[in-house]
Design an enzyme around this catalytic site. Structure first.
Site, PDB file in Angstrom:
ATOM      1  N   HIS A 161       0.801  -1.230   0.000  1.00 23.08           N
ATOM      2  CA  HIS A 161       0.000   0.000   0.000  1.00 23.08           C
ATOM      3  C   HIS A 161       0.830   1.275   0.000  1.00 23.08           C
ATOM      4  O   HIS A 161       0.287   2.372  -0.109  1.00 23.08           O
ATOM      5  CB  HIS A 161      -0.943   0.040   1.211  1.00 23.08           C
ATOM      6  CG  HIS A 161      -0.254   0.429   2.486  1.00 23.08           C
ATOM      7  ND1 HIS A 161       0.618  -0.378   3.122  1.00 23.08           N
ATOM      8  CD2 HIS A 161      -0.313   1.577   3.214  1.00 23.08           C
ATOM      9  CE1 HIS A 161       1.075   0.218   4.210  1.00 23.08           C
ATOM     10  NE2 HIS A 161       0.531   1.410   4.285  1.00 23.08           N
TER      11      HIS A 161
HETATM   12  N1  UDP Z   1      -3.886  -4.811   8.886  1.00 23.50           N
HETATM   13  C1  UDP Z   1      -5.162  -5.280   9.049  1.00 23.50           C
HETATM   14  N2  UDP Z   1      -5.838  -5.741   7.936  1.00 23.50           N
HETATM   15  C2  UDP Z   1      -5.283  -5.762   6.687  1.00 23.50           C
HETATM   16  C3  UDP Z   1      -3.960  -5.278   6.547  1.00 23.50           C
HETATM   17  C4  UDP Z   1      -3.285  -4.800   7.647  1.00 23.50           C
HETATM   18  O1  UDP Z   1      -5.697  -5.296  10.154  1.00 23.50           O
HETATM   19  O2  UDP Z   1      -5.962  -6.183   5.736  1.00 23.50           O
HETATM   20  C5  UDP Z   1      -3.168  -4.304  10.069  1.00 23.50           C
HETATM   21  C6  UDP Z   1      -1.822  -4.924  10.305  1.00 23.50           C
HETATM   22  O3  UDP Z   1      -1.931  -6.124  11.034  1.00 23.50           O
HETATM   23  C7  UDP Z   1      -1.079  -3.835  11.069  1.00 23.50           C
HETATM   24  C8  UDP Z   1      -1.679  -2.569  10.501  1.00 23.50           C
HETATM   25  O4  UDP Z   1      -2.889  -2.933   9.872  1.00 23.50           O
HETATM   26  O5  UDP Z   1      -1.363  -3.913  12.445  1.00 23.50           O
HETATM   27  C9  UDP Z   1      -0.715  -1.979   9.515  1.00 23.50           C
HETATM   28  O6  UDP Z   1      -1.337  -0.987   8.817  1.00 23.50           O
HETATM   29  P1  UDP Z   1      -0.849  -0.493   7.385  1.00 23.50           P
HETATM   30  O7  UDP Z   1      -0.069  -1.552   6.736  1.00 23.50           O
HETATM   31  O8  UDP Z   1      -2.065   0.027   6.688  1.00 23.50           O
HETATM   32  O9  UDP Z   1       0.013   0.782   7.734  1.00 23.50           O
HETATM   33  P2  UDP Z   1       1.546   1.000   8.151  1.00 23.50           P
HETATM   34  O10 UDP Z   1       1.833   0.121   9.322  1.00 23.50           O
HETATM   35  O11 UDP Z   1       2.401   0.711   6.962  1.00 23.50           O
HETATM   36  O12 UDP Z   1       1.606   2.447   8.513  1.00 23.50           O
END
Ligand code: UDP
Length: 353
Positions: A206
């Site tokens: 993403h």
């Molecule tokens: N996550 C979730 N469902 C999904 C994909 C990710 O609950 O379909 C959770 C994942 O386990 C983690 C968080 O979302 O705890 C991460 O979010 P994301 O990847 O959107 O953002 P980033 O961490 O890169 O800022």
């Protein structure tokens, strides 16, 4: 004491869930007022987290989402300023590195309300990432910097921050993974997908640097295809939009499903063989659940995991993605990097001192 918590995006709901619980358990005298900026608004990117993680329903929803970074940040600041003037909290609590984080910090600072930043000190050293700009600026505004690991502290010291502001509390996401792992739930998977033999690879994509560059996105899917493994990809809405816009075909071995709730995500992480991701949170969760992780980015903020051999940085190179997914995995056994699972309680105690 009144604490105004500002959240707006999926990972922030997960982080805030454990801190909100710690407020209730350890400081019931504190009134936490939750503001959802509206940055993530699809039901499976927002609502599901409030219901299944039992986060109190937001006291306010600003309904700001869907615009550019500048539009969103500007609209959020305007609305948050009104709210902060009305509520006059003793602290504004912000999480991570999104536009909601920066907007909350800026609005509070101009009203002389102290800001506490959870997940401070992280750096990718890539200023083209919107997240990097948000986290650097928020750190410089904050009065308390809650740092998840030693590298965060080191980054802040080298930027001239005083030791007094830096609090090494560990990672609230580690608390979340410990708390919710027994509640994990298997998601509905495509009927044709057989995960009984060789298992499956879990993938998320993403990050703007991958989704907004059709060449990189195509290369990533080529690498996933070349790995030959069964891959489950809960697809972020932004990535879906970009795949459609650029006419990119997803390979046959990649099983695209809708984004899942956190409890289902934890099940996928705990039961997969390996994780391939560009997510910040997911690359740490791989380590929390003892899974090898291939990071499809050129840099990472979570450098300790790469240094210890838990995670591999492969960029968007199709050959490297495919070979890393198939390579054996021998991480160093290291002492706990992100605390002991008590981070949320430490945040609450330090804030209420
Ligand atoms: N996550 C979730 N469902 C999904 C994909 C990710 O609950 O379909 C959770 C994942 O386990 C983690 C968080 O979302 O705890 C991460 O979010 P994301 O990847 O959107 O953002 P980033 O961490 O890169 O800022």
């Amino acid at each position: 004491m009144k604490v105004l918590t500002i959240i707006g995006a999926r990972p922030q709901f997960i982080k805030a869930a454990v801190v909100s619980r710690a407020f209730k358990e350890h400081r019931p005298d504190v009134r936490e007022i939750i503001v959802h900026t509206g940055q993530h608004y699809d039901a499976n990117m927002s609502e599901v987290f409030f219901s299944e993680l039992e986060i109190p329903k937001p006291d306010y929803n600003l309904g700001v989402g869907g615009g550019t970074h500048g539009q969103n940040t500007g609209r959020m600041i305007e609305k948050l300023e009104d709210l902060m003037m009305e509520i006059r909290p003793q602290w504004v609590l912000v999480y991570g590195d999104t536009d909601s984080t920066l907007a909350g910090a800026l609005a509070a600072a101009k009203l002389h309300i102290p800001v506490a930043h959870v997940e401070a000190g992280l750096r990718s050293f890539n200023r083209r990432m919107p997240e990097e700009i948000n986290r650097v600026l928020t750190d410089h505004i904050a009065e308390i910097l809650f740092v998840p690991s030693a590298s965060g502290r080191k980054n802040l010291i080298s930027e001239g921050f005083s030791e007094a502001k830096i609090k090494m509390v560990g990672d609230v996401m580690y608390d979340a993974s410990l708390f919710y792992k027994d509640k994990a739930r298997k998601p509905k998977l495509p009927a044709e997908l057989d995960i009984s033999g060789n298992g499956f690879i879990l993938c998320t994509i993403h990050r703007a640097e991958n989704t907004d560059d059709p060449h990189r996105l195509t290369n990533i899917f080529q690498g996933l295809a070349a790995s030959g493994k069964s891959i489950i990809l809960p697809l972020h809405p932004r990535t879906l939009r970009k795949i459609v816009e650029h006419g990119i075909d997803t390979p046959q071995n990649v099983w695209v499903i809708d984004p899942v709730g956190y409890l289902e995500m934890v099940w996928l992480e705990a039961n997969c063989r390996l994780i391939a991701t560009d997510s910040g949170g997911v690359q740490k969760e791989a380590y929390f659940f003892g899974k090898p992780c291939v990071i499809m980015r050129d840099q990472t903020e979570w450098v300790e995991l790469v240094e210890a051999g838990w995670n591999r940085l492969v960029g968007a190179d199709p050959d490297l993605i495919a070979s890393s997914i198939n390579k054996s995995f021998e991480p160093e056994v290291c002492k706990p990097i992100y605390g002991t699972g008590q981070s949320a309680q430490l945040v609450v105690n330090l804030l209420c001192q």
